[in-house]
Design a protein around this motif. Structure first.
Motif, PDB file in Angstrom:
ATOM      1  N   ILE A  28       0.831  -1.200   0.000  1.00  0.00           N
ATOM      2  CA  ILE A  28       0.000   0.000   0.000  1.00  0.00           C
ATOM      3  C   ILE A  28       0.869   1.255   0.000  1.00  0.00           C
ATOM      4  CG2 ILE A  28      -1.729   1.296   1.314  1.00  0.00           C
ATOM      5  CD1 ILE A  28      -2.796  -1.406   2.319  1.00  0.00           C
ATOM      6  N   TYR A  29       2.022   1.191   0.696  1.00  0.00           N
ATOM      7  CA  TYR A  29       2.962   2.316   0.768  1.00  0.00           C
ATOM      8  C   TYR A  29       4.337   1.886   0.255  1.00  0.00           C
ATOM      9  CZ  TYR A  29      -0.607   4.092   4.010  1.00  0.00           C
ATOM     10  OH  TYR A  29      -1.781   4.511   4.588  1.00  0.00           O
ATOM     11  N   PRO A  30       4.458   1.595  -1.038  1.00  0.00           N
ATOM     12  CA  PRO A  30       5.743   1.093  -1.548  1.00  0.00           C
ATOM     13  C   PRO A  30       6.887   2.092  -1.429  1.00  0.00           C
ATOM     14  CG  PRO A  30       4.265   1.641  -3.364  1.00  0.00           C
ATOM     15  CD  PRO A  30       3.445   1.707  -2.106  1.00  0.00           C
ATOM     16  N   ASP A  31       6.594   3.401  -1.528  1.00  0.00           N
ATOM     17  CA  ASP A  31       7.659   4.398  -1.406  1.00  0.00           C
ATOM     18  C   ASP A  31       8.195   4.486   0.014  1.00  0.00           C
ATOM     19  OD1 ASP A  31       7.329   4.997  -4.064  1.00  0.00           O
ATOM     20  OD2 ASP A  31       6.018   6.728  -3.703  1.00  0.00           O
ATOM     21  N   ILE A  32       7.426   3.961   0.965  1.00  0.00           N
ATOM     22  CA  ILE A  32       7.795   4.062   2.368  1.00  0.00           C
ATOM     23  C   ILE A  32       8.463   2.788   2.865  1.00  0.00           C
ATOM     24  CG2 ILE A  32       6.937   4.599   4.677  1.00  0.00           C
ATOM     25  CD1 ILE A  32       6.552   6.816   2.587  1.00  0.00           C
ATOM     26  N   TYR A  33       7.995   1.629   2.374  1.00  0.00           N
ATOM     27  CA  TYR A  33       8.453   0.355   2.930  1.00  0.00           C
ATOM     28  C   TYR A  33       9.065  -0.601   1.899  1.00  0.00           C
ATOM     29  CZ  TYR A  33       6.156   1.641   7.284  1.00  0.00           C
ATOM     30  OH  TYR A  33       5.796   2.277   8.438  1.00  0.00           O
ATOM     31  N   SER A  34       9.080  -0.226   0.640  1.00  0.00           N
ATOM     32  CA  SER A  34       9.680  -1.093  -0.381  1.00  0.00           C
ATOM     33  C   SER A  34      10.764  -0.332  -1.127  1.00  0.00           C
ATOM     34  CB  SER A  34       8.604  -1.604  -1.355  1.00  0.00           C
ATOM     35  OG  SER A  34       7.652  -2.390  -0.687  1.00  0.00           O
ATOM     36  N   VAL A  35      11.628   0.323  -0.377  1.00  0.00           N
ATOM     37  CA  VAL A  35      12.681   1.170  -0.938  1.00  0.00           C
ATOM     38  C   VAL A  35      13.764   0.311  -1.584  1.00  0.00           C
ATOM     39  CG1 VAL A  35      14.374   2.960  -0.411  1.00  0.00           C
ATOM     40  CG2 VAL A  35      12.181   2.908   0.799  1.00  0.00           C
ATOM     41  N   LYS A  36      14.214   0.718  -2.758  1.00  0.00           N
ATOM     42  CA  LYS A  36      15.263   0.009  -3.481  1.00  0.00           C
ATOM     43  C   LYS A  36      16.606   0.714  -3.290  1.00  0.00           C
ATOM     44  CE  LYS A  36      12.154  -2.752  -5.218  1.00  0.00           C
ATOM     45  NZ  LYS A  36      12.030  -4.163  -4.746  1.00  0.00           N
ATOM     46  N   PRO A  37      17.722  -0.009  -3.509  1.00  0.00           N
ATOM     47  CA  PRO A  37      19.030   0.651  -3.435  1.00  0.00           C
ATOM     48  C   PRO A  37      19.118   1.795  -4.432  1.00  0.00           C
ATOM     49  CG  PRO A  37      19.277  -1.743  -3.451  1.00  0.00           C
ATOM     50  CD  PRO A  37      17.835  -1.466  -3.757  1.00  0.00           C
ATOM     51  N   GLY A  38      19.747   2.874  -4.034  1.00  0.00           N
ATOM     52  CA  GLY A  38      19.860   4.020  -4.917  1.00  0.00           C
ATOM     53  C   GLY A  38      20.199   5.271  -4.148  1.00  0.00           C
ATOM     54  N   PRO A  39      20.043   6.433  -4.776  1.00  0.00           N
ATOM     55  CA  PRO A  39      20.398   7.696  -4.114  1.00  0.00           C
ATOM     56  C   PRO A  39      19.398   8.080  -3.029  1.00  0.00           C
ATOM     57  CG  PRO A  39      19.367   8.114  -6.239  1.00  0.00           C
ATOM     58  CD  PRO A  39      19.574   6.631  -6.158  1.00  0.00           C
ATOM     59  N   VAL A  40      19.736   9.137  -2.300  1.00  0.00           N
ATOM     60  CA  VAL A  40      18.853   9.669  -1.274  1.00  0.00           C
ATOM     61  C   VAL A  40      17.560  10.166  -1.927  1.00  0.00           C
ATOM     62  CG1 VAL A  40      18.584  11.429   0.515  1.00  0.00           C
ATOM     63  CG2 VAL A  40      20.803  10.325   0.165  1.00  0.00           C
ATOM     64  N   GLN A  41      16.428   9.904  -1.275  1.00  0.00           N
ATOM     65  CA  GLN A  41      15.129  10.346  -1.760  1.00  0.00           C
ATOM     66  C   GLN A  41      14.548  11.384  -0.809  1.00  0.00           C
ATOM     67  OE1 GLN A  41      13.443   6.343  -1.456  1.00  0.00           O
ATOM     68  NE2 GLN A  41      13.014   6.417  -3.649  1.00  0.00           N
ATOM     69  N   ILE A  42      13.880  12.379  -1.374  1.00  0.00           N
ATOM     70  CA  ILE A  42      13.093  13.313  -0.586  1.00  0.00           C
ATOM     71  C   ILE A  42      11.632  13.060  -0.943  1.00  0.00           C
ATOM     72  CG2 ILE A  42      12.500  15.740  -0.204  1.00  0.00           C
ATOM     73  CD1 ILE A  42      15.440  16.413  -0.618  1.00  0.00           C
ATOM     74  N   LEU A  43      10.793  12.833   0.057  1.00  0.00           N
ATOM     75  CA  LEU A  43       9.413  12.454  -0.195  1.00  0.00           C
ATOM     76  C   LEU A  43       8.525  12.896   0.953  1.00  0.00           C
ATOM     77  CD1 LEU A  43       8.902   8.652   0.573  1.00  0.00           C
ATOM     78  CD2 LEU A  43      10.824  10.004   1.429  1.00  0.00           C
ATOM     79  N   ARG A  44       7.214  12.882   0.691  1.00  0.00           N
ATOM     80  CA  ARG A  44       6.245  13.151   1.749  1.00  0.00           C
ATOM     81  C   ARG A  44       5.762  11.825   2.309  1.00  0.00           C
ATOM     82  NH1 ARG A  44       3.312  16.861   4.147  1.00  0.00           N
ATOM     83  NH2 ARG A  44       4.127  18.541   2.825  1.00  0.00           N
ATOM     84  N   VAL A  45       5.982  11.630   3.602  1.00  0.00           N
ATOM     85  CA  VAL A  45       5.475  10.450   4.292  1.00  0.00           C
ATOM     86  C   VAL A  45       4.051  10.756   4.742  1.00  0.00           C
ATOM     87  CG1 VAL A  45       5.775   8.904   6.270  1.00  0.00           C
ATOM     88  CG2 VAL A  45       7.778   9.786   5.045  1.00  0.00           C
ATOM     89  N   PRO A  46       3.074   9.931   4.370  1.00  0.00           N
ATOM     90  CA  PRO A  46       1.685  10.240   4.734  1.00  0.00           C
ATOM     91  C   PRO A  46       1.422  10.084   6.223  1.00  0.00           C
ATOM     92  CG  PRO A  46       1.832   8.058   3.751  1.00  0.00           C
ATOM     93  CD  PRO A  46       3.190   8.678   3.607  1.00  0.00           C
ATOM     94  N   LYS A  47       0.288  10.592   6.644  1.00  0.00           N
ATOM     95  CA  LYS A  47      -0.162  10.397   8.016  1.00  0.00           C
ATOM     96  C   LYS A  47      -0.287   8.900   8.293  1.00  0.00           C
ATOM     97  CE  LYS A  47      -4.030  11.657  11.058  1.00  0.00           C
ATOM     98  NZ  LYS A  47      -5.324  12.403  11.120  1.00  0.00           N
ATOM     99  N   MET A  48       0.334   8.431   9.375  1.00  0.00           N
ATOM    100  CA  MET A  48       0.337   7.012   9.687  1.00  0.00           C
ATOM    101  C   MET A  48       0.213   6.821  11.195  1.00  0.00           C
ATOM    102  SD  MET A  48       3.319   5.694   7.050  1.00  0.00           S
ATOM    103  CE  MET A  48       2.564   4.136   6.633  1.00  0.00           C
ATOM    104  N   GLN A  49      -0.152   5.596  11.602  1.00  0.00           N
ATOM    105  CA  GLN A  49      -0.301   5.326  13.024  1.00  0.00           C
ATOM    106  C   GLN A  49       0.484   4.096  13.446  1.00  0.00           C
ATOM    107  OE1 GLN A  49      -4.577   5.517  13.228  1.00  0.00           O
ATOM    108  NE2 GLN A  49      -4.831   3.339  12.820  1.00  0.00           N
TER     109      GLN A  49
END
Length: 208
Positions: A14-35
């Protein structure tokens, strides 16, 4: 009559950008509201165990509560979900050379404070009079963050943090607060250290 199969929800997907990160450069992103279910700890870690840093002197209770949440939501609302990776926010080292940390695990949006309290009560009942460490049900607002996947030993994540610090400064950001590490290597599996995967993340904001 066939019983409908309950779908197992996986927030890694559901949140691949948050929990399925691949090797690569530093990323800047918005982390959604989570609990999360969280536990404040002051503890010593043995960082050579394959899976996640191992607590030597305190009981980790978060996963017990989340396991209860799984049972409650499956039975009461037909919602089945997978356990998420262990996350730790590293704060400081105290006078006893112990780390002050927040141990946490992300939980689905359907979890409420009432369901959390029921799950914690179940854990207390199952432990039959044992002292249960304090925990909290926490909702974190959306944040702008920088992150990078660290592949290798946990002891070397500060090298990845330095990469993040250098990159964010170049991009006109500053780091807020302490680093968060998300341990993607499955617990209890004896992977070689060079295969261990940890997301290193920090909250950031723009420089004035």
């Amino acid at each position: 009559m066939e019983t409908a199969q309950i779908i197992t929800h996986d927030n890694r997907k559901i949140y691949p950008d948050i929990y399925s990160v691949k090797p690569g450069p530093v990323q800047i992103l918005r982390v959604p509201k989570m609990q999360y279910v969280t536990q404040e700890m002051s503890t010593t870690f043995h960082m050579n165990w394959a899976g996640r840093p191992e607590p030597l002197d305190e009981q980790w209770i978060v996963w017990k509560i989340v396991n209860q949440l799984k049972q409650i939501t499956k039975k009461s609302i037909g919602y089945k979900f997978k356990l998420m990776p262990t996350e730790i926010i590293w704060h400081s080292i105290n006078d006893d050379d112990k780390y002050n940390i927040t141990h946490m695990m992300q939980v689905p949006d359907c979890i409420t404070s009432e369901i959390y309290e029921e799950a914690r009560a179940n854990v207390e009942k199952n432990l039959r009079g044992q002292t249960v460490p304090k925990t909290k049900f926490v909702v974190e607002d959306s944040t702008i963050s920088a992150q990078k996947l660290h592949v290798g030993h946990y002891q070397d994540t500060l090298l990845t943090l330095q990469e993040i610090e250098n990159y964010t400064e170049e991009q006109g950001y500053r780091i807020k607060g302490n680093r968060r590490e998300i341990y993607l290597t499955p617990a209890m599996q004896c992977h070689l250290p060079e295969t261990w995967k940890t997301i290193v993340r920090v909250e950031i904001d723009k420089l004035d």
